[in-house]
Enzyme design. Structure first.
Site, mmCIF file in Angstrom:
data_model
loop_
_atom_site.group_PDB
_atom_site.id
_atom_site.type_symbol
_atom_site.label_atom_id
_atom_site.label_comp_id
_atom_site.label_asym_id
_atom_site.label_seq_id
_atom_site.Cartn_x
_atom_site.Cartn_y
_atom_site.Cartn_z
ATOM 1 N N CYS A 118 0.850 -1.189 0.000
ATOM 2 C CA CYS A 118 0.000 0.000 0.000
ATOM 3 C C CYS A 118 0.890 1.245 0.000
ATOM 4 O O CYS A 118 1.806 1.351 0.822
ATOM 5 C CB CYS A 118 -0.898 -0.016 1.231
ATOM 6 S SG CYS A 118 -1.925 1.469 1.382
ATOM 7 N N CYS A 130 0.476 3.153 3.557
ATOM 8 C CA CYS A 130 0.962 2.687 4.865
ATOM 9 C C CYS A 130 1.990 1.558 4.803
ATOM 10 O O CYS A 130 2.465 1.109 5.836
ATOM 11 C CB CYS A 130 -0.225 2.224 5.709
ATOM 12 S SG CYS A 130 -0.993 0.702 5.115
ATOM 13 N N CYS A 147 -7.453 -1.190 1.838
ATOM 14 C CA CYS A 147 -6.345 -1.593 2.699
ATOM 15 C C CYS A 147 -6.891 -1.657 4.119
ATOM 16 O O CYS A 147 -7.488 -0.686 4.609
ATOM 17 C CB CYS A 147 -5.207 -0.581 2.608
ATOM 18 S SG CYS A 147 -3.881 -0.893 3.792
ATOM 19 N N CYS A 178 -4.995 1.151 6.563
ATOM 20 C CA CYS A 178 -5.176 2.610 6.474
ATOM 21 C C CYS A 178 -6.454 3.028 5.756
ATOM 22 O O CYS A 178 -6.678 4.217 5.531
ATOM 23 C CB CYS A 178 -3.963 3.261 5.825
ATOM 24 S SG CYS A 178 -3.794 2.957 4.050
ATOM 25 N N CYS A 212 -9.389 -5.948 -9.255
ATOM 26 C CA CYS A 212 -9.078 -4.900 -10.229
ATOM 27 C C CYS A 212 -8.574 -3.700 -9.421
ATOM 28 O O CYS A 212 -9.359 -2.986 -8.795
ATOM 29 C CB CYS A 212 -10.339 -4.576 -11.011
ATOM 30 S SG CYS A 212 -10.107 -3.394 -12.327
#
Length: 180
Positions: free
Chosen positions: A86, A89, A135, A138, A160
């Site tokens: 990510c 984070c 995510c 975060c 996707c």
């Protein structure tokens, strides 16, 4: 004299426009595995804006979607073995082991590499019902997951994902990425 002045003014105007044009957005790449968060990551809108590019902020924090078949997708298709984190984070999300080419214009995976870092929820935006992918650390918007599309993958799922919200770390042993 007037022609020289006109040429100089024109050159300056072209330079100013070129400097103001939108920078090319690409997926972040790092040679080292980032330190992953151990707890929930909470930041103010101002902190997110300071950390992320405007396009990353629009996608990750405002549930936007990057343009299909853009530079990020072209970059993703060329990447070899590695792991995707990510951008907000550093939580591990996907790996090249679950990557496949769905030809949809966005990075596709059939499963997360670290399931505890990925959550889903119903998304009723745009006049349709979809499953949003976030995510877990975060709450960054990553994209959507679709099922039952008939892809020849172990899960028949297509995560996707917007590539602009991913950070790629190539495997050290993958010469395709490390020689760039």
């Amino acid at each position: 004299m007037k022609i020289k002045l006109l040429a100089t003014v024109t050159a300056l105007a072209i330079s100013a426009v070129a400097c103001q044009s939108k920078p090319k957005e690409t997926m972040e790449t790092s040679k080292q595995k980032p330190t992953e968060p151990t707890t929930k990551v909470v930041k103010s809108e101002a902190e997110w804006k300071a950390q992320l590019s405007p396009e990353q902020f629009r996608v990750a924090r405002q549930a936007g979607t990057e343009r299909p078949n853009g530079d990020v997708y072209k970059q993703f298709k060329k990447q070899g073995k590695g792991t995707y984190y990510c951008v907000g984070c550093n939580a591990e999300l996907f790996s090249s082991n679950e990557k496949f080419d769905s030809r949809c214009g966005w990075p596709s995976f059939y499963d997360p590499s670290k399931a505890k870092n990925v959550v889903t929820k119903k998304d009723f935006s745009g006049g349709m019902v979809r499953t949003e992918v976030l995510c877990a650390k975060c709450d960054a918007h990553l994209g959507h997951v679709f099922t039952g599309e008939g892809f020849n993958t172990p899960t028949d799922k297509r995560y996707c994902i917007n590539g602009i919200v991913l950070k790629f770390v190539p495997d050290a042993s993958d010469k395709k990425e490390t020689q760039k």
